[in-house]
Design a protein around this motif. Sequence first.
Motif, PDB file in Angstrom:
ATOM      1  N   HIS A  34       0.434  12.093 -24.165  1.00  0.00           N
ATOM      2  CA  HIS A  34       0.289  10.992 -25.115  1.00  0.00           C
ATOM      3  C   HIS A  34       1.220  11.233 -26.288  1.00  0.00           C
ATOM      4  N   PRO A  35       1.757  10.186 -26.909  1.00  0.00           N
ATOM      5  CA  PRO A  35       2.752  10.370 -27.970  1.00  0.00           C
ATOM      6  C   PRO A  35       2.359  11.388 -29.046  1.00  0.00           C
TER       7      PRO A  35
ATOM      8  N   ASP B 143       3.193   4.986 -19.744  1.00  0.00           N
ATOM      9  CA  ASP B 143       2.622   3.645 -19.960  1.00  0.00           C
ATOM     10  C   ASP B 143       3.283   2.953 -21.148  1.00  0.00           C
ATOM     11  N   ASN B 144       3.683   3.722 -22.159  1.00  0.00           N
ATOM     12  CA  ASN B 144       4.432   3.123 -23.266  1.00  0.00           C
ATOM     13  C   ASN B 144       5.718   2.479 -22.745  1.00  0.00           C
TER      14      ASN B 144
ATOM     15  N   SER C 128       6.411   2.658 -33.408  1.00  0.00           N
ATOM     16  CA  SER C 128       5.855   1.518 -32.705  1.00  0.00           C
ATOM     17  C   SER C 128       5.195   1.960 -31.404  1.00  0.00           C
ATOM     18  N   LEU C 129       4.907   3.264 -31.297  1.00  0.00           N
ATOM     19  CA  LEU C 129       4.320   3.787 -30.061  1.00  0.00           C
ATOM     20  C   LEU C 129       2.823   3.514 -30.015  1.00  0.00           C
ATOM     21  N   PHE C 130       2.289   3.377 -28.803  1.00  0.00           N
ATOM     22  CA  PHE C 130       0.841   3.284 -28.618  1.00  0.00           C
ATOM     23  C   PHE C 130       0.298   4.694 -28.404  1.00  0.00           C
TER      24      PHE C 130
ATOM     25  N   GLU D 246      10.816   6.305 -28.623  1.00  0.00           N
ATOM     26  CA  GLU D 246      11.034   4.951 -29.161  1.00  0.00           C
ATOM     27  C   GLU D 246      12.378   4.390 -28.723  1.00  0.00           C
TER      28      GLU D 246
ATOM     29  N   GLN E 110       9.032  12.031 -30.111  1.00  0.00           N
ATOM     30  CA  GLN E 110       8.426  10.703 -30.347  1.00  0.00           C
ATOM     31  C   GLN E 110       9.517   9.686 -30.685  1.00  0.00           C
TER      32      GLN E 110
ATOM     33  N   LEU F 264      -1.968   5.535 -25.192  1.00  0.00           N
ATOM     34  CA  LEU F 264      -1.407   5.360 -23.847  1.00  0.00           C
ATOM     35  C   LEU F 264      -0.488   6.540 -23.541  1.00  0.00           C
TER      36      LEU F 264
ATOM     37  N   LEU G 291      11.981   3.207 -25.181  1.00  0.00           N
ATOM     38  CA  LEU G 291      11.321   1.894 -25.062  1.00  0.00           C
ATOM     39  C   LEU G 291      12.334   0.770 -25.263  1.00  0.00           C
TER      40      LEU G 291
END
Length: 239
Positions: A128-129, A97-98, A88-90, A141, A137, A93, A144
């Motif tokens: 970035h992811p 920022d995630n 569900s990572l962006f 998650e 990664q 970004l 988050l």
Amino acid sequence: MPLLETVGLTRSFGAFTAVDRVDFALPAGEVRAVIGPNGAGKTVFLHLLSGLLPPSGGRIRFDGADVTRVGIVGRVRRGITRSFQITSLFPNLTVADNVRIALRGRRDEPRVREVLDLVGLGGAAALHPPELAHGDQRHLEIALALAPRPRLLLLDEPTAGMSLGETGRTITLIRRINREAGVTIVIVEHDMRLILELAQRITVLDRGAVLAEGAPREVAADARVRAAYLGRGRHAAGL
Ligand SMILES: Nc1ncnc2c1ncn2[C@@H]1O[C@H](COP(=O)(O)OP(=O)(O)O)[C@@H](O)[C@H]1O
Ligand SMILES: [Mg+2]
């Protein structure tokens, strides 16, 4: 009183019942593993607990309040968060920022840093992811889901696709989240090493219903549980 309780929790899709009259009670502080063959309803069960899907029947109580009809945002506010089986990572970004997005616009830079440090990504905030290893990664998650300081954390197969070493780090991370932050955890998982090291109890789902529940050693020895895995020629998840 349990922190989380479901009574007769049911979810149907048309004529098919994915979660079937599940009674589930989870005391505060526990790590509970939910296992079962593919298609048993584990992910749908987490969707119901997190408010992503409304149930077709039954009730959900959290911390003494009926939350059956509370949506996902309301459940996060009350202290229930989750990670997803599928990422569900962006990707466009940064890592930091995630986490900021997971805080829903609340400006809390100390919390961003704290959560990244907790999952061992303090040095990766500006990446970035897609630049992270798979295990990192998956740990992002978890970060988050942890950012809004949940009381109940729902994890859907956090070690899927991980190497042995990455799984070992995940076990350490989940133990810290439970013991140091006092977070109650429901974890859908196949890895028996993780389950035996972390879970006080296991709930086994089969065809949407609770097939068995108990301490890991008890459940692993349960003939019905073994049949549910072996009878359909599926991998026995180390049982
Ligand atoms: N949105 C949906 N619509 C129809 N069927 C679904 C939907 N989501 C899940 N299912 C079905 O519900 C069953 C349980 O799925 P799931 O909870 O994902 O199983 P698992 O235990 O492997 O996580 C499966 O048969 C799946 O196909
Ligand atoms: Mg699933």
